[in-house]
Write an enzyme that holds these catalytic residues in place. Structure first.
Site, PDB file in Angstrom:
ATOM      1  CG  ASP A 171     -26.680  59.361 -18.089  1.00  0.00           C
ATOM      2  OD1 ASP A 171     -25.524  58.174 -17.451  1.00  0.00           O
ATOM      3  OD2 ASP A 171     -26.549  59.779 -19.179  1.00  0.00           O
TER       4      ASP A 171
ATOM      5  CG  HIS B 297     -25.148  54.491 -32.065  1.00  0.00           C
ATOM      6  ND1 HIS B 297     -23.779  55.131 -32.891  1.00  0.00           N
ATOM      7  CD2 HIS B 297     -24.754  55.373 -30.972  1.00  0.00           C
ATOM      8  CE1 HIS B 297     -23.145  56.508 -31.382  1.00  0.00           C
ATOM      9  NE2 HIS B 297     -23.616  56.241 -30.906  1.00  0.00           N
TER      10      HIS B 297
ATOM     11  N   GLY C 129     -30.532  58.319 -20.613  1.00  0.00           N
ATOM     12  CA  GLY C 129     -28.976  59.054 -20.831  1.00  0.00           C
ATOM     13  C   GLY C 129     -28.700  59.509 -21.242  1.00  0.00           C
ATOM     14  N   GLY C 130     -29.361  61.103 -20.683  1.00  0.00           N
ATOM     15  CA  GLY C 130     -29.129  62.274 -21.270  1.00  0.00           C
ATOM     16  C   GLY C 130     -27.244  62.878 -21.171  1.00  0.00           C
TER      17      GLY C 130
END
Length: 468
Positions: free
Chosen positions: A295, A348, A272-273
């Site tokens: 990603d 998160h 997910g960079g």
């Protein structure tokens, strides 16, 4: 009133200010931002803010303190007004005199906002040190309001309103998100928590967001942002994430896990960079590392352009490659012998069930020597004790806690982390996590914690875990 504690907090402020003064004398500039980007300024700055805020709580009457807290929403509402009506840019572009000030009536003539109402909004913000009221009803930018400046002229903003945040530092976009979508969502938090049907649910579809907007009861916030009618919000969100990145030094990713310890030929996967901007310093400082940026396909398609502009040699040498991938799916079969999986600001955004699925997909591609590095807020308890009886948490960071008499979690000086935690709750039914919560989450995906880089000097807290 605890006079002894008040005196102790006053002493903390005095000693920390003296330290800041000594550090400041070593700089050639007095610009505020020049100091705040230097790691050595961080701890004394936190101590001043934490002690001063704790001092205010002790000195004010409980009733007055609570009234201030319960009306704090007016600050968010006022910030949204000035961001969406271009007040900062108008003052910079059209202001007069040495301070480039304008009356509320003059500002209103440019942005078409009633000047009597606008003056009241600006006065509240000036009372909280955002803008200066230089004479009655006449306002000017100051160091804090200047952080909201997108750098565009009023003519540019009027001609292309959807491009307001393009090319900016992203702070105005971030304030726009927090004072708009997140603000709306937070209003519904109590309704979700009181409802027996949703209070125990951690589904993204039962987040406060589900009640905040028409038609959002059965859609997650990220999917909602991708709807055509929300293109402006989606663009603003993207620039807001850039704003979040701009608040930390560019080499912050290096202040934790020792990337230089990886042997030649090591492969790091940035899950997910995005385009790999956060991983750039790793490649720049560790030439032995090969980076795979993962990603969604449309996102990583922009990666080569970014690297061509910022590190073309690594791109030409094949030390950075790109992989379209959804982290809810198993890792690509070709990803073997991976040294490190990096998950920055991923956990998160998701409740535990989704995080465990992401982690299990990573775990299935791990060897016995693989590490995972999770970069996220690591929440401290406000109590001095940070351990939960009977719960194994792995290594902790002894320098993470604030010294006495400050609250152990640095109090208001660290409040943005706790506000962000509730932002995650209201937006996605997700959360920021404590070390024990990370330990529990990781154990369910067959990992254990071996390092925690939690002290504020690391800027981006990190949890390092290994397969079990």
């Amino acid at each position: 009133m605890d006079i002894k504690q008040i005196e102790a907090l006053s002493s903390v402020i005095s000693s920390s200010v003296a330290q800041l003064k000594q550090l400041q004398s070593s700089l050639k500039t007095t610009e505020h931002t020049a100091a705040t980007t230097k790691a050595e300024f961080l701890k004394p700055s936190l101590e001043v803010v934490a002690a001063a805020s704790q001092l205010i709580a002790l000195v004010r009457t409980p009733e007055r303190y609570l009234m201030d807290m319960s009306t704090a929403h007016q600050l968010s509402a006022s910030l949204r007004v000035v961001v969406e009506t271009h007040v900062v840019e108008i003052l910079r572009d059209k202001g007069k005199g040495l301070k480039k000030a304008l009356s509320a009536e003059e500002i209103g003539a440019y942005n078409h906002v009633n000047h009597l109402k606008l003056a009241r909004v600006l006065r509240l913000l000036a009372t909280h040190h955002v803008f200066d009221e230089v004479t009655p009803n006449v306002f000017a930018n100051n160091a804090i309001s200047n952080a909201l400046d997108t750098g565009k002229s009023l003519a540019e903003l009027e001609a292309s309103p959807d491009e307001k945040y393009d090319g900016s530092n992203g702070i105005a976009a971030l304030v726009g998100i927090f004072s708009d979508e997140t603000f709306h969502n937070a209003v519904c938090t109590a309704d979700i928590l009181k409802d027996p049907q949703t209070t125990n649910s951690f589904s993204p579809y039962d987040a406060p967001f589900a009640l905040a907007w028409p038609g959002t009861r059965n859609i997650a916030m990220y999917d909602w942002l991708n709807l055509p009618e929300n293109n402006y919000r989606k663009k603003r969100f993207g620039m807001g994430m850039h704003g979040m990145n701009s608040m930390t030094p560019s080499d912050a990713i290096l202040r934790g896990f020792d990337w230089s310890s990886l042997p030649p030929g090591s492969i790091v996967v940035d899950c997910g960079g995005g385009v790999g901007s956060v991983s750039l310093p790793i490649v720049q400082t560790c030439p032995q590392i090969h980076l795979i940026v993962q990603d969604t396909a449309p996102v990583v398609a922009e990666g080569p352009t970014f690297w061509q502009a910022n590190q073309p040699q690594a791109l030409a040498q094949g030390r950075v490659t790109f992989q379209g991938h959804n982290f809810f799916e198993p890792q690509p079969a070709e990803n073997k012998n991976i040294s490190v999986f990096l998950l920055r600001m991923i956990m998160h955004n998701w409740p535990d069930a989704e995080c465990i699925k992401i982690l299990k997909n990573v775990r299935n591609s791990c060897t016995r020597d693989t590490r995972i590095v999770i970069v996220d807020n690591i929440m401290l308890f406000a109590s001095r004790s940070q351990e939960i009886a009977g719960q194994e948490t792995g290594t902790s960071d002894p320098d993470a806690l604030a010294p006495e008499p400050l609250l152990a979690n640095w109090g208001v000086a660290n409040s943005l982390s706790y506000k962000q935690d509730l932002n995650m709750l209201s937006n996605h039914n997700a959360c920021e996590r404590t070390v024990p919560e990370f330990a529990s989450l990781l154990s369910q995906a067959n990992f254990r914690i071996v390092e925690v880089h939690q002290a504020h000097q690391s800027w981006l807290p990190q949890v390092v875990a290994v397969p079990i």
